[in-house]
Design an enzyme around this catalytic site. Sequence first.
Site, PDB file in Angstrom:
ATOM      1  N   GLU A   1      -7.544   0.118   3.019  1.00 19.50           N
ATOM      2  CA  GLU A   1      -8.138  -1.217   3.211  1.00 19.50           C
ATOM      3  C   GLU A   1      -9.660  -1.148   3.189  1.00 19.50           C
ATOM      4  O   GLU A   1     -10.326  -2.066   2.720  1.00 19.50           O
ATOM      5  CB  GLU A   1      -7.673  -1.809   4.536  1.00 19.50           C
TER       6      GLU A   1
ATOM      7  N   SER B   1       0.829  -1.218   0.000  1.00 17.23           N
ATOM      8  CA  SER B   1       0.000   0.000   0.000  1.00 17.23           C
ATOM      9  C   SER B   1       0.859   1.262   0.000  1.00 17.23           C
ATOM     10  O   SER B   1       0.334   2.363  -0.180  1.00 17.23           O
ATOM     11  CB  SER B   1      -0.936   0.005   1.207  1.00 17.23           C
ATOM     12  N   HIS B   2       2.167   1.131   0.233  1.00 13.63           N
ATOM     13  CA  HIS B   2       3.034   2.319   0.199  1.00 13.63           C
ATOM     14  C   HIS B   2       4.144   2.206  -0.834  1.00 13.63           C
ATOM     15  O   HIS B   2       5.118   2.928  -0.793  1.00 13.63           O
ATOM     16  CB  HIS B   2       3.584   2.615   1.604  1.00 13.63           C
TER      17      HIS B   2
END
Length: 332
Positions: A187, A46-47
Amino acid sequence: MATIDLSLKEIYDLAREVLENNGCDETSSNAVANTVCTAERDGSASHGLFRMPGYVKSLKSKKVKGNANPTIHNLTQNAIRVDGDYGFAPVAINVGIPALIEITKKHGIGVLTITNTHHFAALWPETEALAEEDLVGIACTAYKPSVAPAGAKKPLFGTNPISFAWPRPGKTPVVYDMATASMAMGEVQVAMRDGHKVPMGTGLNKEGELTSSPAEIVDGGMLLPFGGYKGSAISMMIELLAAGMVGDLFSFEAKVEDNNDGGPARGGEFIMAMSPELIAGKNWADHSEEFFKQMLSLEGVRLPGQRRHKNRESQEPRPINKELVDKIRELK
Ligand code: NDP
């Protein structure tokens, strides 16, 4: 989900090329590409590349400077500030961390405040860099409001992550890095896309009622802090350290200033380092190893950071969402 396998070099090169072609100089492209690549290497997807479209949007809108030239200012013998010159946070962090290490090794404790930057990444790279020098590291940053303080029905806090790293000479450090929201907004968006519910307690709808519908949280609703009023207190502390102490924007101020281009808002970061050698004494490492031994002797326990460090060992290509890779390639 269709994926495409990319080697770590391909991930790094793709990120660097896209950044360079969208206005970043060599220093900024290398710093951000490194952040993206290490996130993918460790399985913090996610990063990693997921953030590239946002990085590019903020360059295109001119919110972020691709040729930032961060400067260091000495505040006291224990505290330094890096003015990030409105660039991406990794550029300022790269300038500040070596100076923070130096003052902490000399004086036992050091504080680095980072201002005028745009943070869109995980925080473990900065605390882990300190732990690799046998220092304890703590870092936190605020963001735009999406989390309601305990008792409230309106968002005021960001998802406000905090990271802590403890060095273990000869071993990978123990590092935790977590948002103080019950669940990362990304999420919740994934749950919405996939048609899943989220656990009650994750967030509120726009009327301020508890909901298990991710769409209601995303669409005008808000997240809750983890752990009720206790997580709320930690999130408040992060606002105060990363904005009040640093002298940069609180989350509510960042919301007013931000142009909502989809890239990272402006803000600060608070980083603190401590030398266990100077503060606890020569036996610090053996002493804390005894504690880790006790912890690990309990069935079911693992140390935070272990999942990421295990991912790091693999030199294999990483499977990346194909749609995302196609989108990023179009940004070149
Ligand atoms: P997670 O909930 O996935 O993980 C939080 C921490 O808990 C990690 O250090 C993880 O270690 C550890 N952990 C997870 N499971 C266990 C377990 N069973 N036993 C022991 N430790 C465990 O993270 P979040 O979703 O809260 O945050 C994800 C990232 O988002 C962070 O890197 C954060 O910095 C970033 N973020 C950045 C923001 C910004 O503005 N820049 C805003 C919000 C978040 P491990 O990695 O080993 O699993």
